[in-house]
Design a protein around this motif. Structure first.
Motif, PDB file in Angstrom:
ATOM      1  N   SER A  49      -3.484  -4.921  -8.738  1.00  0.00           N
ATOM      2  CA  SER A  49      -3.092  -4.070  -9.863  1.00  0.00           C
ATOM      3  C   SER A  49      -1.586  -4.052 -10.093  1.00  0.00           C
ATOM      4  O   SER A  49      -0.798  -4.292  -9.177  1.00  0.00           O
ATOM      5  CB  SER A  49      -3.523  -2.629  -9.591  1.00  0.00           C
ATOM      6  OG  SER A  49      -4.809  -2.595  -9.046  1.00  0.00           O
ATOM      7  N   ASN A  95      -2.677   5.903  -5.459  1.00  0.00           N
ATOM      8  CA  ASN A  95      -4.079   6.205  -5.257  1.00  0.00           C
ATOM      9  C   ASN A  95      -4.309   6.782  -3.863  1.00  0.00           C
ATOM     10  O   ASN A  95      -3.699   6.341  -2.898  1.00  0.00           O
ATOM     11  CB  ASN A  95      -4.740   4.827  -5.414  1.00  0.00           C
ATOM     12  CG  ASN A  95      -6.206   4.843  -5.277  1.00  0.00           C
ATOM     13  OD1 ASN A  95      -6.709   5.175  -4.213  1.00  0.00           O
ATOM     14  ND2 ASN A  95      -6.874   4.460  -6.349  1.00  0.00           N
ATOM     15  N   ASP A 140      -5.978  -3.042  -5.588  1.00  0.00           N
ATOM     16  CA  ASP A 140      -6.675  -4.034  -6.411  1.00  0.00           C
ATOM     17  C   ASP A 140      -7.802  -3.379  -7.189  1.00  0.00           C
ATOM     18  O   ASP A 140      -8.147  -2.216  -6.956  1.00  0.00           O
ATOM     19  CB  ASP A 140      -7.227  -5.163  -5.535  1.00  0.00           C
ATOM     20  CG  ASP A 140      -8.206  -4.634  -4.482  1.00  0.00           C
ATOM     21  OD1 ASP A 140      -8.231  -3.416  -4.233  1.00  0.00           O
ATOM     22  OD2 ASP A 140      -8.954  -5.444  -3.913  1.00  0.00           O
ATOM     23  N   ASP A 141      -8.370  -4.123  -8.116  1.00  0.00           N
ATOM     24  CA  ASP A 141      -9.438  -3.580  -8.954  1.00  0.00           C
ATOM     25  C   ASP A 141     -10.252  -4.747  -9.527  1.00  0.00           C
ATOM     26  O   ASP A 141      -9.849  -5.913  -9.386  1.00  0.00           O
ATOM     27  CB  ASP A 141      -8.809  -2.745 -10.078  1.00  0.00           C
ATOM     28  CG  ASP A 141      -9.719  -1.603 -10.530  1.00  0.00           C
ATOM     29  OD1 ASP A 141     -10.955  -1.723 -10.373  1.00  0.00           O
ATOM     30  OD2 ASP A 141      -9.184  -0.604 -11.044  1.00  0.00           O
ATOM     31  N   HIS A 156      -6.722   6.418  -1.870  1.00  0.00           N
ATOM     32  CA  HIS A 156      -7.276   5.429  -0.928  1.00  0.00           C
ATOM     33  C   HIS A 156      -6.284   4.296  -0.664  1.00  0.00           C
ATOM     34  O   HIS A 156      -6.616   3.322   0.002  1.00  0.00           O
ATOM     35  CB  HIS A 156      -8.581   4.844  -1.473  1.00  0.00           C
ATOM     36  CG  HIS A 156      -9.609   5.898  -1.765  1.00  0.00           C
ATOM     37  ND1 HIS A 156     -10.231   6.607  -0.757  1.00  0.00           N
ATOM     38  CD2 HIS A 156     -10.103   6.381  -2.937  1.00  0.00           C
ATOM     39  CE1 HIS A 156     -11.076   7.473  -1.304  1.00  0.00           C
ATOM     40  NE2 HIS A 156     -11.007   7.367  -2.620  1.00  0.00           N
ATOM     41  N   ARG A 157      -5.111   4.422  -1.217  1.00  0.00           N
ATOM     42  CA  ARG A 157      -4.069   3.396  -1.076  1.00  0.00           C
ATOM     43  C   ARG A 157      -4.552   2.035  -1.554  1.00  0.00           C
ATOM     44  O   ARG A 157      -4.148   0.995  -1.044  1.00  0.00           O
ATOM     45  CB  ARG A 157      -3.583   3.301   0.382  1.00  0.00           C
ATOM     46  CG  ARG A 157      -3.132   4.654   0.955  1.00  0.00           C
ATOM     47  CD  ARG A 157      -1.833   4.583   1.692  1.00  0.00           C
ATOM     48  NE  ARG A 157      -1.849   3.685   2.837  1.00  0.00           N
ATOM     49  CZ  ARG A 157      -0.755   3.172   3.393  1.00  0.00           C
ATOM     50  NH1 ARG A 157       0.438   3.474   2.901  1.00  0.00           N
ATOM     51  NH2 ARG A 157      -0.835   2.376   4.417  1.00  0.00           N
ATOM     52  N   SER A 158      -5.409   2.022  -2.538  1.00  0.00           N
ATOM     53  CA  SER A 158      -5.934   0.734  -2.998  1.00  0.00           C
ATOM     54  C   SER A 158      -4.897   0.027  -3.870  1.00  0.00           C
ATOM     55  O   SER A 158      -4.034   0.654  -4.494  1.00  0.00           O
ATOM     56  CB  SER A 158      -7.248   0.926  -3.757  1.00  0.00           C
ATOM     57  OG  SER A 158      -6.978   1.386  -5.059  1.00  0.00           O
ATOM     58  N   ARG A 217       0.821  -1.231   0.000  1.00  0.00           N
ATOM     59  CA  ARG A 217       0.000   0.000   0.000  1.00  0.00           C
ATOM     60  C   ARG A 217       0.850   1.275   0.000  1.00  0.00           C
ATOM     61  O   ARG A 217       0.412   2.316  -0.476  1.00  0.00           O
ATOM     62  CB  ARG A 217      -0.946   0.019   1.201  1.00  0.00           C
ATOM     63  CG  ARG A 217      -2.080  -0.950   1.041  1.00  0.00           C
ATOM     64  CD  ARG A 217      -3.160  -0.762   2.086  1.00  0.00           C
ATOM     65  NE  ARG A 217      -3.969  -1.977   2.165  1.00  0.00           N
ATOM     66  CZ  ARG A 217      -4.891  -2.311   1.285  1.00  0.00           C
ATOM     67  NH1 ARG A 217      -5.159  -1.521   0.267  1.00  0.00           N
ATOM     68  NH2 ARG A 217      -5.559  -3.439   1.397  1.00  0.00           N
ATOM     69  N   SER A 235       1.130   2.543  -3.486  1.00  0.00           N
ATOM     70  CA  SER A 235      -0.070   2.865  -4.239  1.00  0.00           C
ATOM     71  C   SER A 235      -0.118   4.387  -4.449  1.00  0.00           C
ATOM     72  O   SER A 235       0.039   5.157  -3.504  1.00  0.00           O
ATOM     73  CB  SER A 235      -1.310   2.401  -3.474  1.00  0.00           C
ATOM     74  OG  SER A 235      -2.465   2.934  -4.074  1.00  0.00           O
TER      75      SER A 235
END
Ligand code: SAH
Length: 229
Positions: free
Chosen positions: A68, A49, A55-56, A51-53, A44, A47
């Motif tokens: 991802s 992103n 995956d997708d 939101h520290r995401s 994380r 990431s």
């Protein structure tokens, strides 16, 4: 000859899962002795992103999320900029099943990176572009690559020269040669009427060695005849 501690970089979304396995016993001692260095990286942190995401949703539909490529690529490239890796390993049930011979081979290298998957798995492009070896710990599926990574690191680290003391030598372990290990006993010599084999109390080393060899052979024939072929 290895110049420094053998280094393991493990990339995971659940670093907490890997706090326990390396903090005890032989693995802890190997690190304290400077023979192994195990570094866990939180995916994380890589990431981009907000939101520290990591995956997708899967292209093509279907159930389960897919990890991802961007965070893995960022982390792998960050690490690769610092040192050369002998192997970038992805833990995966469809990889080559781990065995003692692979563990022996890996125990002789300098730097290993290990990627842990989750959910449905990782974007295939990570495997195609960065991974040099895929390892399974057996024909069953776990929820994530962390426990498999811990299994791999444990089996490799105990084989690094100097990690095991003489009395825990790996040489007589199962799978190290073609035989399973012989049965072992400790005190008391008699427990509820059940005795330790006399030969082990005899003090006769040659006889003990022979007994152990015979037992190992018998056990291998009974349990794993495939090893003798
Ligand atoms: N859909 C995948 C399984 C995903 S399980 C498949 O059927 O092949 C989620 C993650 O757990 C995997 O990406 C892998 O990193 C890890 N994993 C699960 N079982 C494993 C095994 N037997 N050996 C090594 N890693 C495993």
């Amino acid at each position: 000859m290895r110049m420094a501690a053998m280094r393991f970089d493990i990339i995971t979304v659940l670093p907490g899962l890997l706090e326990g396995p390396f903090a005890h016993s032989i693995l802890q001692r190997a690190q304290k002795k400077g023979l192994a260095e195990i570094v866990v990286h939180n995916l994380r942190d890589y990431s981009a992103n907000k939101h520290r995401s990591v995956d997708d949703y899967p292209y093509g539909g279907g159930s389960g999320m897919v990890m991802s490529i961007e965070p893995f690529a960022a982390c792998i490239e960050h690490l690769k900029a610092q040192r050369v890796y002998d192997d970038v390993i992805f833990m995966s049930p469809d990889g080559q099943v781990l065995n003692q011979s692979t563990a022996n081979q890996l125990s002789g290298v300098q730097n290993i990176m290990i990627l842990c998957g989750h959910y449905k798995g990782i974007d295939q492009r990570i495997r195609d572009l960065y991974v040099t070896r895929e390892v399974s710990i057996g024909d069953y599926v776990l929820s994530g690559g962390e426990l498999p990574a811990a299994v791999l690191v444990d089996t490799v680290v105990r084989l690094i020269p100097g990690v095991l003391s003489d009395e825990t030598s790996a040489l007589s372990d199962s799978f190290q040669g073609e035989l399973l290990d012989a049965p072992v006993y400790t005190r008391p010599a008699v427990w509820r009427g059940v005795k330790v084999p006399d030969v082990l109390l005899s003090g006769n080393e040659a006889m003990i060695d022979e007994w152990r060899y015979d037992q190992a052979l018998e056990r291998t024939r009974a349990r794993r005849p495939d090893l003798l072929e």
